[in-house]
Design an enzyme around this catalytic site. Structure first.
Site, PDB file in Angstrom:
ATOM      1  N   LYS A 190       1.495  -4.148   1.693  1.00 23.23           N
ATOM      2  CA  LYS A 190       2.730  -4.446   0.152  1.00 23.23           C
ATOM      3  C   LYS A 190       2.493  -5.747   0.540  1.00 23.23           C
ATOM      4  O   LYS A 190       3.903  -5.765   1.201  1.00 23.23           O
ATOM      5  CB  LYS A 190       3.041  -3.204  -0.704  1.00 23.23           C
ATOM      6  N   GLU A 247      -1.880   4.249  -3.769  1.00 20.87           N
ATOM      7  CA  GLU A 247      -0.706   4.462  -2.340  1.00 20.87           C
ATOM      8  C   GLU A 247      -0.674   5.173  -1.653  1.00 20.87           C
ATOM      9  O   GLU A 247      -0.799   5.989  -2.363  1.00 20.87           O
ATOM     10  CB  GLU A 247       0.089   3.508  -3.226  1.00 20.87           C
ATOM     11  N   CYS A 291       0.424  -1.843  -5.717  1.00 19.55           N
ATOM     12  CA  CYS A 291       2.359  -1.300  -6.695  1.00 19.55           C
ATOM     13  C   CYS A 291       3.035  -2.107  -7.109  1.00 19.55           C
ATOM     14  O   CYS A 291       2.740  -2.541  -8.222  1.00 19.55           O
ATOM     15  CB  CYS A 291       2.307   0.063  -5.720  1.00 19.55           C
TER      16      CYS A 291
END
Length: 623
Positions: free
Chosen positions: A115, A46, A167
């Site tokens: 995300k 990330e 993540c």
């Protein structure tokens, strides 16, 4: 990619927060390495282009502009390269900043996956800079690609389908990867930046492994590591690759920057197809982005396990052996209790299968509180019985405390052969099967006299190959070995030899005795009918069986895997010979399996006609 096998990698570049050009150099070097090693999918951490720990530097236009400039450079570098790169970088969309996964291949950005869950707690303050993406898919006009969380990337051959989450998306109850899998993604890519604290690696490993198991997917997790700021946190580059619950590759903390593994998407697709509860096809709101992969055969880095039914690690093997024996015991004990039967009969030959069946019968008697004398062990010598196997059958039965009986069937078989007009000399199929059927008749009759259950001894390998006499050793009241392949039978007997010192010598001698039906005349202890010289090595047949039934693999793929698994042990000619024997015998013997007695299922491969494996007895051979 042939046979559905792809090479994937997770890598952690040694970056410096804010140095987009230097970070891009490191990323390009990893892409170049992945391409040279034949990797099809490379996942990077990330925000690795800027550094995850850049903090309020993300508020600077110069950092965002530098990231965009270097992303173009990385994209240009992938021109003409097959490898699909999934890397983390900041993304601007309609005035908002997102932490995103950029999917890049062959000189273009295929899509941008922002995300969805942005943390704002403890050591993470991403919400200070980044927006959580909660909307529907959009389109990035600057990059000329879709932007959103509902993207599936699929190669035109329709074999490799992948999706991405970032993540924290993995660590929440409603992970986007769940929807990705239900929409058809077989590979989940996660560019991540997870700080390291004591015992967190164990939790992370379990999380990745379990997610891959739940989704019947491969999960490629790339973690931030070297070069990230250690102002308040430390990053270890804990890279993981898992497939269907099994961790295939794992980077050492603070060390490995590049891990690679072979994944088998055909296996994953097979499991989803087999599990009808896996409701694949929920594609509402999803977009498919296609890409090209050159057709090539992946050089295997993961050597297939040549004994797939048997754990390789000693401690794990012992635990598995005990678990299997308990399952077999529970099945037989349940049958005795449910039917209110107090005795069982086992035909003991001094061979592997009957030895295991007798050990299980004794365990079952112990578990339901019956005296061991209620286990009637019967040996039935005839024309091919060797002194060695007869001695072992008697010694083992008496050491276990069973009711041991000898019934010599030689005269009965001779009389039967005369009755049917057989000369009693020609050693044809009738000569052999007459002995097997006479033994089964004797065992059933004794069971009837005693009000007992006849415990079958035949194993899974013999059933697969049809290496049993129809209505002979093929039949019993309850078959405790029906789902135990020969390679595992051997390991279970070896386990009991270690566990039971008093029986150790005789059980080890059983293990050392060549497998044989002992149906042809012999003199003394010589084995004149070694099974594996007739039908082939059981370790090969068990390998073939596992990959055919567990994964639905073609003969071509099984051959390829066998050549890799048994490299240096069997040449191509030998494997081809016994693979042909296996397929011919497996299909021609279906009629024997379609009327099997009950028996406990202990593993993922079973041939019971009552649910595990159903096929017509006259089907064409499908290779």
């Amino acid at each position: 990619m042939k046979d559905g096998i792809f090479k994937v990698a997770a890598a952690t570049p040694h970056i410096k927060p804010g140095d987009c050009a230097g970070n891009a150099d490191k990323i390009i070097a990893l892409i170049d390495r992945a391409e040279k090693e034949g990797v099809s999918v490379l996942v990077l951490p990330e925000l690795c282009l800027t550094g995850y720990t850049a903090g309020d530097l993300f508020l600077l236009d110069s950092l965002i502009g530098g990231a965009e400039e270097q992303l173009d450079r990385i994209t240009d570098f992938t021109e003409g390269k097959d490898v699909v790169v999934v890397l983390g970088a900041p993304a601007m969309m309609r005035g908002k900043l997102y932490s995103a996964a950029f999917v890049v291949q062959r000189g273009r950005v295929l899509g941008v996956v922002p995300k969805k869950h942005v943390p704002n707690y403890s050591e993470f303050y991403e919400a200070r800079m980044f927006t959580a993406f909660t909307g529907e898919n959009d389109f990035d006009e600057k990059l000329n690609c879709p932007f959103g969380t509902k993207l599936i990337f699929k190669d035109r051959s329709d074999m490799l389908t992948l999706a991405a989450e970032v993540c924290e998306d993995l660590w929440v109850p409603d992970s986007p990867s769940t929807e990705h899998a239900l929409a058809g993604a077989l590979v989940i890519c996660n560019p991540s930046a997870s700080d390291e604290t004591i015992a967190k690696a164990d939790y992370r490993r379990s999380l990745v492994s379990m997610q891959s198991a739940k989704l019947c997917a491969a999960y490629v997790y790339a973690d931030a590591g070297k070069g990230e700021s250690t102002t308040d946190t430390v990053y270890a580059g804990h890279n993981l690759i898992a497939e269907n619950g099994k961790v295939l590759a794992e980077g050492e903390l603070f060390a490995d920057e590049f891990i690679v593994a072979d994944i088998d998407v055909q296996h994953l697709a097979h499991d989803r197809r087999r599990m009808t509860s896996f409701s694949c096809g929920r594609r509402a709101g999803y977009e498919e982005v296609t890409f090209e992969l050159n057709a090539k055969q992946t050089e295997l880095t993961r050597r297939p396990d040549k004994n797939p039914f048997v754990p390789a690690v000693k401690g794990e093997l012992d635990k598995r052996a005990e678990d299997i024996l308990r399952l077999q015991t529970a099945g037989l004990a349940g049958r005795l209790s449910n039917c209110n039967i107090k005795k069982c009969v086992v035909g003991v030959s001094g061979g592997l299968d009957s030895t295991l069946a007798l050990l299980v019968a004794v365990r079952a008697a112990d578990s339901v509180g019956l005296p061991r004398k209620n286990v009637i062990a019967v040996t039935m010598p005839c024309f091919g019985t060797t002194g060695r196997t007869r001695r072992n059958a008697e010694a083992m039965s008496k050491l276990l405390g069973t009711d041991f009986r000898v019934v010599d069937i030689g005269e009965s078989v001779k009389l039967h052969l005369r009755d049917i007009g057989h000369d009693g000399v020609t050693t044809d199929v009738a000569y052999e099967n007459a002995q097997a059927r006479e033994r089964t008749q004797v065992l059933f009759d004794i069971a009837n006299m005693q009000g007992a259950v006849l415990v079958g001894t035949g194993d899974l390998s013999e059933l697969a190959l049809g290496w049993c006499t129809y209505n002979g050793d093929h039949m019993s009241s309850y078959a405790v070995n029906a789902s135990i392949p020969k390679t595992l039978v051997r390991r279970l007997v070896a386990y009991e030899a270690e566990r039971l010192p008093a029986l150790g010598d005789v059980l080890r001698d059983v293990l050392d005795t060549p497998v044989s039906p002992e149906l042809l005349p012999t003199g003394g202890d010589a084995v004149v009918q070694p099974t594996e010289e007739i039908i082939g090595p059981y370790e090969l047949h068990d390998f073939f069986l596992y990959h055919l039934i567990r994964w639905g693999s073609s003969a071509r793929k099984i051959r390829r895997l066998a050549l890799a698994a048994f490299d240096g042990e069997y040449d191509e000619k030998t494997i081809d010979k016994w693979l042909d024997v296996f397929f011919r015998r497996f299909f021609s013997s279906a009629f024997k399996r379609n009327c099997l007695p009950d028996g406990a299922k202990v593993g993922s491969v079973s041939l019971s006609p009552r649910g595990d494996w159903r096929m017509p007895s006259d089907a064409a051979v499908i290779r």
